[in-house]
Design a protein around this motif. Structure first.
Motif, short mmCIF file in Angstrom:
data_model
loop_
_atom_site.label_atom_id
_atom_site.label_comp_id
_atom_site.label_asym_id
_atom_site.label_seq_id
_atom_site.Cartn_x
_atom_site.Cartn_y
_atom_site.Cartn_z
N GLY A 177 -4.94 2.37 0.35
CA GLY A 177 -3.82 2.53 1.27
C GLY A 177 -2.48 2.61 0.57
O GLY A 177 -1.56 3.50 0.86
N ASN A 178 -2.40 1.86 -0.55
CA ASN A 178 -1.16 2.00 -1.28
C ASN A 178 -1.03 3.55 -2.12
O ASN A 178 0.01 4.04 -2.35
CB ASN A 178 -1.11 1.15 -2.48
CG ASN A 178 -0.99 -0.40 -1.92
OD1 ASN A 178 -0.36 -0.48 -0.75
ND2 ASN A 178 -1.47 -1.62 -2.67
N GLN A 179 -2.32 3.87 -2.58
CA GLN A 179 -2.38 5.18 -2.89
C GLN A 179 -1.79 6.26 -1.94
O GLN A 179 -1.24 7.26 -2.41
CB GLN A 179 -3.90 5.43 -3.46
CG GLN A 179 -4.07 4.72 -4.99
CD GLN A 179 -5.51 4.92 -5.11
OE1 GLN A 179 -6.14 5.74 -4.63
NE2 GLN A 179 -5.96 4.52 -6.24
N ILE A 180 -2.44 6.15 -0.62
CA ILE A 180 -1.92 7.16 0.21
C ILE A 180 -0.60 7.03 0.45
O ILE A 180 0.24 8.05 0.62
CB ILE A 180 -2.77 6.99 1.51
CG1 ILE A 180 -4.16 7.37 1.40
CG2 ILE A 180 -2.26 7.74 2.58
CD1 ILE A 180 -5.16 6.90 2.40
N CYS A 181 0.12 5.89 0.54
CA CYS A 181 1.52 5.65 0.78
C CYS A 181 2.28 6.35 -0.32
O CYS A 181 3.31 6.90 -0.15
CB CYS A 181 1.78 4.17 0.92
SG CYS A 181 1.14 3.41 2.49
N GLY A 182 1.76 6.09 -1.59
CA GLY A 182 2.44 6.53 -2.55
C GLY A 182 2.34 8.14 -2.70
O GLY A 182 3.43 9.12 -2.92
N GLN A 214 -4.89 11.30 8.05
CA GLN A 214 -6.07 11.07 8.70
C GLN A 214 -7.06 10.15 8.03
O GLN A 214 -7.94 9.46 8.49
CB GLN A 214 -6.71 12.58 9.15
CG GLN A 214 -5.98 13.52 10.19
CD GLN A 214 -6.32 12.89 11.43
OE1 GLN A 214 -7.29 12.09 11.88
NE2 GLN A 214 -5.39 13.06 12.25
N GLU A 215 -6.80 10.20 6.54
CA GLU A 215 -7.55 9.32 5.80
C GLU A 215 -7.21 8.07 5.98
O GLU A 215 -8.08 7.20 5.96
CB GLU A 215 -7.32 9.94 4.15
CG GLU A 215 -8.03 9.24 3.40
CD GLU A 215 -7.83 9.64 1.89
OE1 GLU A 215 -8.31 9.00 1.06
OE2 GLU A 215 -7.00 10.64 1.54
N MET A 216 -5.78 7.74 6.13
CA MET A 216 -5.36 6.43 6.24
C MET A 216 -6.02 5.87 7.63
O MET A 216 -6.48 4.69 7.65
CB MET A 216 -3.74 6.24 6.35
CG MET A 216 -3.18 4.93 6.65
SD MET A 216 -3.82 3.76 5.61
CE MET A 216 -2.57 4.08 4.07
#
Length: 587
Positions: free
Chosen positions: A210-215, A243-245
Motif C-alpha cells: 500500500g505504501n508503494q502504491i501511494c508513493g 484498482q490494485e489498491m
C-alpha cells in the motif's frame, strides 16, 4: 467653281494705268495722247476686268471735247482700278479667310487628333487603372481570405489549447481524486494496531505494498506537475494503481475475515465467560461502597459516588438531545435512496467535511491553516473544492446541519483512531477543532455529544447495568465495540478511550492561533478541572480510571498546574494519598 485668282498681267496693267494718269495730269495738253496701250495689253485688261465692269462703261459721244473725254476716261479707269483693287482685295480677303479657315481647320484637326490621342491615352490609362484596381481587389480579396483563414486557424488553435487545458485540468483533478482515495484506502491498513491479536495473519505485506502504491501515485502526480498537465496514460496508470489498491484492501479484508471467523470459532465461549465475570465485577464495584481504610495515618475518603452529578447528567442529556435533533434535521439527506442527485450531494458534502480532518497530522502550520480555512469556508456557506468538484452547503437546505454532524463525528473518530495510535496527533487536530468550535459553536456541542456517546468516561459517567438490558447493549453503553456478538479486546478498548481523552485534554487547553483572542475559550481549562474533580469523586473502575487519568494529566497537566497552581498540587496529593489506595482496593 474654281477660286478667283489675279491674272499674271495685273502688275503690268497697274503700271500702265499709273503711268498714263501721270501723263494726262501734265500741264501740256496740246498733244493728243497716243494709244500707247498695245492691243495685247487691252485684251489682257479686258480679260482681267469682269464682264460686269465692262458693262459699266458706255461709249462717249464723239461730240465731246477731247479733254472731257480724257477726264471721263481717267475717271472710268480709276473706277475700274478701284473696282479691280476691291475685287483683288475681296479676293485676297476671301483667300485669307479660306487660309484662316484652312489653318483653323488644321488646328481643329490637330486639336481633335490630340484630344483623340489624349482620350485614347486616358482610356488606356483608365483601363490600366481599372486593371490595377481589379488586380488590387483580387489581391485584397486573396489577402482577406488568407487573413480570415489565419484568424480561423488561430481561433481553432486557441480552442484546441483551451480544450487541451480543460482536459488536462480535468485529468489533474482526477489524479488528485485518485490520490485521495488511495490515501484513504491505505489508512485502512495498519499492521501495528488492528487485528494483531488474530492468529497467523500478517498485514505488513499489505502495508508495504500500500505504501508503494501511494508513493507511485505521488510520484506520478509530482512528475506531471513538473511537466505540465497529465496525459491520458498518466490517468490510466493512476487508475490501475487505484484498482490494485482496491484489490489489495479486498484481499486483506478477506484474509482478516477468514482469520476472524477462525478465531471466533475458537474463542467465542471463552470470551463470553470472561465478559460475564468482568460484568459481575464491574457491577459489584459500582454498587458496593469501599470500606474505610487507613494509609499513612490518614483516613481514606468513604462513600465515593457511583453516579455522576445531577447537573452533569442534565448537561449530558441536553447534548444528546441536540445531537438527535440535528440528525432529524437532515433526515431528507440521510434517508434518500431513490434521488441520485441528493445522494451525490450527500457524498460530496461528506467528503468535503471529513477529508480535510483526515489530512490533519503533525505538519507545518501553513498547511494546517489551509485545512482550517477550507473547513471554515465550507461551514460559512462558501464553495470549496473536494475531489475535483465544487461543493457548498447551500446545494441543499439541510446541507449545513449534515456537515455540522459529520464534521463533529470525524473529529471524534480521529481521536479514537489517529490519536490512539499516534499521541502527538492530538495537538494539531485539537487546535483546528478548537478554532472551528470558537467560530461555529454548534460544532463544539456536537463534538461533545459524539465524545460522550463513544466515551462516557469523558462526561464522566459510568453507565449502570439495569435488569432486562441485553448484555451486548450494555457493553456498547460502556464504550465497547460489539460485532457479531463479539466484544472487542480490552487493550483495544482502552487504546480507543485513551485517544479520545487525549484529544479532549488537548482541546480544552489550545486555541486557534490566528483567531480572535479577545473572547474566552469556548470550552477551556475550567471544564478540564471539573472533569478531574468529578472523576476523583467517583469510585474508580478497573483499568479504565487509571488509564484515563494518566492520559488526561500527561496532555494537560502542565496547563492545569499553571492555571490553578497550589490547588493543582493539592489535587495531586489527593490522588496519591487517597485515590490510588482506593483504586488498589477496587482492583
Amino acid at each position: 467653281m474654281a477660286p478667283l485668282m489675279l491674272s499674271a498681267y495685273s502688275g503690268w496693267v497697274l503700271d500702265r494705268v499709273v503711268g498714263q494718269s501721270a501723263q494726262e495730269a501734265a500741264p501740256s495738253r496740246s498733244s493728243t495722247p497716243k494709244e500707247s496701250t498695245p492691243r495685247s495689253g487691252r485684251s489682257s485688261l479686258e480679260k482681267a476686268v469682269s464682264p460686269a465692269s465692262q458693262q459699266g462703261f458706255s461709249p462717249l459721244p464723239s461730240a465731246m471735247p477731247s479733254g472731257v473725254k480724257v477726264a471721263e476716261g481717267l475717271r472710268q479707269r480709276q473706277e475700274q482700278q478701284e473696282q479691280m483693287v476691291r475685287a483683288v482685295y475681296d479676293l485676297a480677303s476671301e483667300q485669307l479667310k479660306r487660309f484662316d479657315e484652312l489653318k483653323e481647320l488644321k488646328q481643329h484637326q490637330e486639336f481633335q487628333d490630340l484630344r483623340e490621342v489624349m482620350e485614347k491615352s486616358s482610356k488606356e490609362a483608365q483601363g490600366q487603372q481599372e486593371k490595377l484596381k481589379e488586380e488590387h481587389r483580387h489581391r485584397a480579396k486573396v489577402l482577406n481570405l488568407k487573413l480570415r483563414e489565419a484568424e480561423q486557424q488561430r481561433q481553432r488553435q486557441e480552442e484546441l489549447e483551451r480544450l487541451r487545458k480543460e482536459e488536462g485540468q480535468e485529468r489533474l483533478r482526477r489524479l488528485y481524486s485518485i490520490q485521495e482515495e488511495v490515501l484513504q484506502l491505505n489508512q485502512q491498513i495498519d499492521p501495528n494496531y488492528r487485528h494483531k491479536d488474530l492468529p497467523r495473519i500478517d498485514l505488513s505485506v499489505y502495508s508495504n505494498r500500500g505504501n508503494q502504491i501511494c508513493g507511485l501515485v505521488s510520484g506520478l502526480i509530482r512528475t506531471t506537475s513538473e511537466r505540465g498537465f497529465p496525459t491520458q496514460a498518466d490517468v490510466a496508470n493512476t487508475e490501475r494503481a487505484l484498482q490494485e489498491m482496491r484489490g489489495l484492501i479486498s484481499s486483506m479484508q478477506q484474509e482478516i475475515a477468514a482469520a476472524v471467523e477462525e478465531k471466533k470459532r475458537k474463542d467465542e465461549e471463552e470470551e463470553r465467560e470472561k465478559q460475564k465475570e468482568l460484568l459481575k465485577k464491574e457491577q459489584m464495584t459500582a454498587q458496593t461502597p469501599a470500606p474505610a481504610q487507613h494509609s499513612g495515618g490518614k483516613q481514606q475518603r468513604e462513600g465515593l459516588q457511583v453516579k455522576a452529578e445531577e447537573s452533569t447528567m442534565q448537561w449530558y442529556q441536553q447534548l444528546q438531545d441536540a445531537a438527535d435533533q440535528c440528525i432529524a434535521s437532515f433526515s431528507a439527506i440521510s434517508n434518500c435512496k431513490d434521488n441520485n442527485e441528493v445522494k451525490k450531494i450527500k457524498m460530496d458534502l461528506q467528503k468535503a467535511a471529513t477529508i480535510p480532518v483526515s489530512q490533519i497530522s503533525s505538519i507545518a502550520g501553513s498547511q494546517l491553516r489551509e485545512i482550517f480555512d477550507k473547513i471554515n469556508n465550507l461551514l460559512s456557506g462558501k464553495s470549496v473544492q473536494s475531489g475535483g468538484r465544487t461543493v457548498s452547503v447551500t446545494q441543499h437546505p439541510q446541507g449545513l446541519d449534515f456537515v455540522y454532524y459529520k464534521l463533529a463525528e470525524k473529529f471524534v473518530n480521529q481521536g479514537e483512531e489517529e490519536v490512539a495510535s499516534h499521541h502527538e496527533a492530538a495537538f494539531p487536530i485539537a487546535v483546528v477543532a478548537s478554532g472551528i468550535w470558537e467560530i461555529h459553536p454548534r460544532v463544539g456541542d456536537l463534538i461533545l455529544a459524539h465524545l460522550h456517546k463513544k466515551c462516557p468516561y469523558s462526561v464522566p459517567f459510568y453507565p449502570a447495568f439495569k435488569d432486562g438490558t441485553p448484555l451486548e447493549e450494555y457493553q456498547r453503553m460502556l464504550g465497547y465495540q460489539v460485532k457479531d456478538s463479539k466484544i472487542e479486546q480490552q487493550d483495544n478498548f482502552l487504546k480507543r478511550m485513551s485517544g479520545m481523552i487525549r484529544l479532549y485534554a488537548a482541546i480544552i487547553q489550545l486555541r486557534w492561533p490566528y483567531g480572535n483572542r479577545q473572547g474566552t475559550h469556548p470550552h477551556g481549562l475550567n471544564h478540564g478541572w471539573r472533569w478531574l474533580a468529578q472523576m476523583l469523586n467517583m469510585e474508580p473502575l478497573a483499568d479504565v480510571t487509571a488509564t484515563l487519568l494518566f492520559d488526561f494529566l500527561e496532555v494537560c497537566g502542565n496547563a492545569l498546574m499553571k492555571q490553578y497552581q497550589v490547588q493543582f498540587w493539592k489535587m495531586m496529593l489527593l490522588i496519591r494519598e487517597d485515590y490510588f489506595p482506593r483504586y488498589d482496593i477496587c482492583c
